[in-house]
Design a protein around this motif. Structure first.
Motif, PDB file in Angstrom:
ATOM      1  N   THR A 161      59.656  37.891  20.467  1.00 57.12           N
ATOM      2  CA  THR A 161      58.490  38.766  20.537  1.00 57.12           C
ATOM      3  C   THR A 161      58.085  39.223  19.142  1.00 57.12           C
ATOM      4  OG1 THR A 161      59.150  39.512  22.737  1.00 57.12           O
ATOM      5  CG2 THR A 161      57.575  40.892  21.543  1.00 57.12           C
ATOM      6  N   ALA A 162      59.058  39.610  18.337  1.00 56.09           N
ATOM      7  CA  ALA A 162      58.774  40.029  16.960  1.00 56.09           C
ATOM      8  C   ALA A 162      58.130  38.899  16.182  1.00 56.09           C
ATOM      9  CB  ALA A 162      60.054  40.498  16.275  1.00 56.09           C
ATOM     10  N   ASP A 163      58.632  37.693  16.365  1.00 55.96           N
ATOM     11  CA  ASP A 163      58.075  36.526  15.685  1.00 55.96           C
ATOM     12  C   ASP A 163      56.639  36.266  16.141  1.00 55.96           C
ATOM     13  OD1 ASP A 163      58.270  34.256  13.930  1.00 55.96           O
ATOM     14  OD2 ASP A 163      58.389  33.009  15.734  1.00 55.96           O
ATOM     15  N   ALA A 164      56.394  36.370  17.446  1.00 58.45           N
ATOM     16  CA  ALA A 164      55.047  36.121  17.981  1.00 58.45           C
ATOM     17  C   ALA A 164      54.043  37.148  17.483  1.00 58.45           C
ATOM     18  CB  ALA A 164      55.077  36.117  19.502  1.00 58.45           C
ATOM     19  N   LEU A 165      54.482  38.385  17.313  1.00 56.50           N
ATOM     20  CA  LEU A 165      53.574  39.444  16.871  1.00 56.50           C
ATOM     21  C   LEU A 165      53.583  39.655  15.360  1.00 56.50           C
ATOM     22  CD1 LEU A 165      54.201  42.092  19.658  1.00 56.50           C
ATOM     23  CD2 LEU A 165      52.251  40.551  19.414  1.00 56.50           C
ATOM     24  N   GLY A 166      54.492  39.016  14.677  1.00 58.92           N
ATOM     25  CA  GLY A 166      54.548  39.153  13.228  1.00 58.92           C
ATOM     26  C   GLY A 166      55.039  40.519  12.787  1.00 58.92           C
ATOM     27  N   CYS A 167      56.030  41.038  13.484  1.00 59.55           N
ATOM     28  CA  CYS A 167      56.579  42.348  13.130  1.00 59.55           C
ATOM     29  C   CYS A 167      58.099  42.261  13.203  1.00 59.55           C
ATOM     30  CB  CYS A 167      56.033  43.427  14.070  1.00 59.55           C
ATOM     31  SG  CYS A 167      56.475  43.198  15.799  1.00 59.55           S
ATOM     32  N   SER A 168      58.767  43.372  12.954  1.00 60.29           N
ATOM     33  CA  SER A 168      60.228  43.377  12.969  1.00 60.29           C
ATOM     34  C   SER A 168      60.750  43.605  14.385  1.00 60.29           C
ATOM     35  CB  SER A 168      60.763  44.477  12.048  1.00 60.29           C
ATOM     36  OG  SER A 168      60.435  45.740  12.585  1.00 60.29           O
ATOM     37  N   VAL A 169      62.004  43.283  14.588  1.00 60.55           N
ATOM     38  CA  VAL A 169      62.646  43.497  15.889  1.00 60.55           C
ATOM     39  C   VAL A 169      62.684  44.986  16.209  1.00 60.55           C
ATOM     40  CG1 VAL A 169      64.803  43.235  17.185  1.00 60.55           C
ATOM     41  CG2 VAL A 169      63.980  41.367  15.759  1.00 60.55           C
ATOM     42  N   SER A 170      62.905  45.806  15.203  1.00 57.33           N
ATOM     43  CA  SER A 170      62.942  47.247  15.452  1.00 57.33           C
ATOM     44  C   SER A 170      61.574  47.771  15.893  1.00 57.33           C
ATOM     45  CB  SER A 170      63.440  48.006  14.223  1.00 57.33           C
ATOM     46  OG  SER A 170      62.573  47.797  13.131  1.00 57.33           O
ATOM     47  N   THR A 171      60.496  47.168  15.404  1.00 54.75           N
ATOM     48  CA  THR A 171      59.162  47.553  15.857  1.00 54.75           C
ATOM     49  C   THR A 171      58.977  47.177  17.322  1.00 54.75           C
ATOM     50  OG1 THR A 171      58.237  47.307  13.653  1.00 54.75           O
ATOM     51  CG2 THR A 171      56.686  47.227  15.487  1.00 54.75           C
ATOM     52  N   VAL A 172      59.457  46.004  17.693  1.00 58.90           N
ATOM     53  CA  VAL A 172      59.381  45.586  19.101  1.00 58.90           C
ATOM     54  C   VAL A 172      60.159  46.561  19.975  1.00 58.90           C
ATOM     55  CG1 VAL A 172      60.071  43.807  20.756  1.00 58.90           C
ATOM     56  CG2 VAL A 172      58.991  43.151  18.604  1.00 58.90           C
ATOM     57  N   LYS A 173      61.352  46.942  19.528  1.00 51.16           N
ATOM     58  CA  LYS A 173      62.171  47.876  20.300  1.00 51.16           C
ATOM     59  C   LYS A 173      61.477  49.225  20.449  1.00 51.16           C
ATOM     60  CE  LYS A 173      66.674  45.927  19.121  1.00 51.16           C
ATOM     61  NZ  LYS A 173      67.967  46.191  18.459  1.00 51.16           N
ATOM     62  N   SER A 174      60.936  49.741  19.361  1.00 56.18           N
ATOM     63  CA  SER A 174      60.288  51.051  19.440  1.00 56.18           C
ATOM     64  C   SER A 174      59.001  50.987  20.251  1.00 56.18           C
ATOM     65  CB  SER A 174      60.028  51.610  18.038  1.00 56.18           C
ATOM     66  OG  SER A 174      59.064  50.833  17.358  1.00 56.18           O
ATOM     67  N   GLN A 175      58.240  49.903  20.115  1.00 52.95           N
ATOM     68  CA  GLN A 175      57.010  49.762  20.909  1.00 52.95           C
ATOM     69  C   GLN A 175      57.344  49.638  22.394  1.00 52.95           C
ATOM     70  OE1 GLN A 175      53.565  49.655  19.990  1.00 52.95           O
ATOM     71  NE2 GLN A 175      54.393  50.551  18.136  1.00 52.95           N
ATOM     72  N   THR A 176      58.409  48.911  22.715  1.00 51.07           N
ATOM     73  CA  THR A 176      58.838  48.784  24.110  1.00 51.07           C
ATOM     74  C   THR A 176      59.261  50.139  24.650  1.00 51.07           C
ATOM     75  OG1 THR A 176      59.586  46.519  23.699  1.00 51.07           O
ATOM     76  CG2 THR A 176      60.431  47.609  25.672  1.00 51.07           C
ATOM     77  N   ARG A 177      60.069  50.848  23.884  1.00 50.92           N
ATOM     78  CA  ARG A 177      60.532  52.168  24.308  1.00 50.92           C
ATOM     79  C   ARG A 177      59.364  53.104  24.535  1.00 50.92           C
ATOM     80  NH1 ARG A 177      62.735  54.317  19.660  1.00 50.92           N
ATOM     81  NH2 ARG A 177      60.668  55.152  19.356  1.00 50.92           N
ATOM     82  N   ASP A 178      58.432  53.150  23.588  1.00 58.19           N
ATOM     83  CA  ASP A 178      57.285  54.045  23.706  1.00 58.19           C
ATOM     84  C   ASP A 178      56.377  53.655  24.862  1.00 58.19           C
ATOM     85  OD1 ASP A 178      58.310  55.298  21.472  1.00 58.19           O
ATOM     86  OD2 ASP A 178      56.845  54.435  20.077  1.00 58.19           O
ATOM     87  N   ALA A 179      56.171  52.347  25.050  1.00 54.02           N
ATOM     88  CA  ALA A 179      55.304  51.883  26.136  1.00 54.02           C
ATOM     89  C   ALA A 179      55.917  52.216  27.487  1.00 54.02           C
ATOM     90  CB  ALA A 179      55.067  50.383  26.018  1.00 54.02           C
ATOM     91  N   LEU A 180      57.225  51.998  27.644  1.00 50.67           N
ATOM     92  CA  LEU A 180      57.871  52.318  28.913  1.00 50.67           C
ATOM     93  C   LEU A 180      57.867  53.817  29.183  1.00 50.67           C
ATOM     94  CD1 LEU A 180      60.838  49.772  28.874  1.00 50.67           C
ATOM     95  CD2 LEU A 180      58.728  49.664  30.224  1.00 50.67           C
ATOM     96  N   ALA A 181      58.064  54.608  28.135  1.00 44.17           N
ATOM     97  CA  ALA A 181      58.006  56.068  28.303  1.00 44.17           C
ATOM     98  C   ALA A 181      56.600  56.497  28.732  1.00 44.17           C
ATOM     99  CB  ALA A 181      58.405  56.763  27.006  1.00 44.17           C
ATOM    100  N   ARG A 182      55.607  55.887  28.136  1.00 39.41           N
ATOM    101  CA  ARG A 182      54.221  56.216  28.498  1.00 39.41           C
ATOM    102  C   ARG A 182      53.918  55.799  29.935  1.00 39.41           C
ATOM    103  NH1 ARG A 182      49.063  54.788  24.722  1.00 39.41           N
ATOM    104  NH2 ARG A 182      47.650  56.231  25.730  1.00 39.41           N
ATOM    105  N   LEU A 183      54.430  54.640  30.335  1.00 41.80           N
ATOM    106  CA  LEU A 183      54.245  54.208  31.723  1.00 41.80           C
ATOM    107  C   LEU A 183      54.935  55.165  32.687  1.00 41.80           C
ATOM    108  CD1 LEU A 183      54.688  50.330  31.576  1.00 41.80           C
ATOM    109  CD2 LEU A 183      52.580  51.611  31.946  1.00 41.80           C
ATOM    110  N   ARG A 184      56.135  55.601  32.340  1.00 38.96           N
ATOM    111  CA  ARG A 184      56.851  56.541  33.209  1.00 38.96           C
ATOM    112  C   ARG A 184      56.093  57.857  33.342  1.00 38.96           C
ATOM    113  NH1 ARG A 184      61.393  54.657  30.135  1.00 38.96           N
ATOM    114  NH2 ARG A 184      62.508  53.124  31.360  1.00 38.96           N
ATOM    115  N   ALA A 185      55.487  58.292  32.251  1.00 38.95           N
ATOM    116  CA  ALA A 185      54.767  59.562  32.276  1.00 38.95           C
ATOM    117  C   ALA A 185      53.447  59.466  33.041  1.00 38.95           C
ATOM    118  CB  ALA A 185      54.503  60.041  30.847  1.00 38.95           C
ATOM    119  N   HIS A 186      52.717  58.369  32.838  1.00 34.87           N
ATOM    120  CA  HIS A 186      51.382  58.252  33.426  1.00 34.87           C
ATOM    121  C   HIS A 186      51.365  57.536  34.772  1.00 34.87           C
ATOM    122  CE1 HIS A 186      49.322  59.982  30.053  1.00 34.87           C
ATOM    123  NE2 HIS A 186      49.990  59.194  29.224  1.00 34.87           N
TER     124      HIS A 186
END
Length: 172
Positions: A131-156
């Motif tokens: 995923t990081a390779d496909a988006l051109g970002c770091s693995v830690s960015t993928v992890k944080s984006q996943t965490r934030d997106a799932l938290a946002r989904l849980r909230a909304h």
């Protein structure tokens, strides 16, 4: 094989998967078709170089996701604000349609990059590194984006947790 023939073979073999991913990103069939078409036009320009480098799939995905973010940014500038919001469609009685609507609405609430990360990780079933390779970002960015997106989904959209039987921190 001729580059034009190899491009046609790639497109005919991957058009369904690309269309599904585009629909998940956009939430609209027509916008998804436009996104796939834009992606394939961009990829076709560089096909000989891309196909010679090996597997073209990561390049095609990256073009699609960056095009999606670019289109989203352009549309955001053209938002048509109205005093009366458009009427909401009534959900179909079947559970599958209702679930699809909930998922689509929840995905629409996410930022384009968060949506792209979730689509790649959970729909395309890519690893964090892929995923990081496909988006051109770091693995830690993928992890944080996943965490934030799932938290946002849980909230909304807490009803999504009930669909898959997952408990949230509030439910524990």
């Amino acid at each position: 094989m001729d580059p034009e023939e190899s491009f046609r073979a790639y497109v005919s073999g991957r058009i369904a998967a690309l269309s599904r991913a585009a629909w998940l990103l956009t939430g609209d069939r027509h916008q998804a078709e436009d996104l796939v078409q834009l992606t394939l036009v961009r990829v076709a320009r560089h096909w000989e170089r891309v196909s010679a480098a090996g597997d073209p799939e990561p390049y095609v995905r990256r073009v699609m996701y960056t095009q999606h973010v670019s289109l989203w940014r352009r549309r955001w500038r053209q938002v048509d604000l109205r005093a009366d919001p458009p009427e909401q469609a009534t959900p179909d009685g079947s559970a599958g349609v209702a679930r699809a609507m909930v998922v689509r609405a929840a995905l629409a609430r996410l930022a384009p990059r968060q949506r792209a990360v979730l689509v790649l990780r959970f729909f395309e079933d890519l690893t964090e590194a892929e995923t990081a390779d496909a988006l051109g970002c770091s693995v830690s960015t993928v992890k944080s984006q996943t965490r934030d997106a799932l938290a946002r989904l849980r909230a909304h959209a807490p009803e999504l947790a009930d669909l898959v039987g997952v408990t949230t921190r509030r439910d524990r």
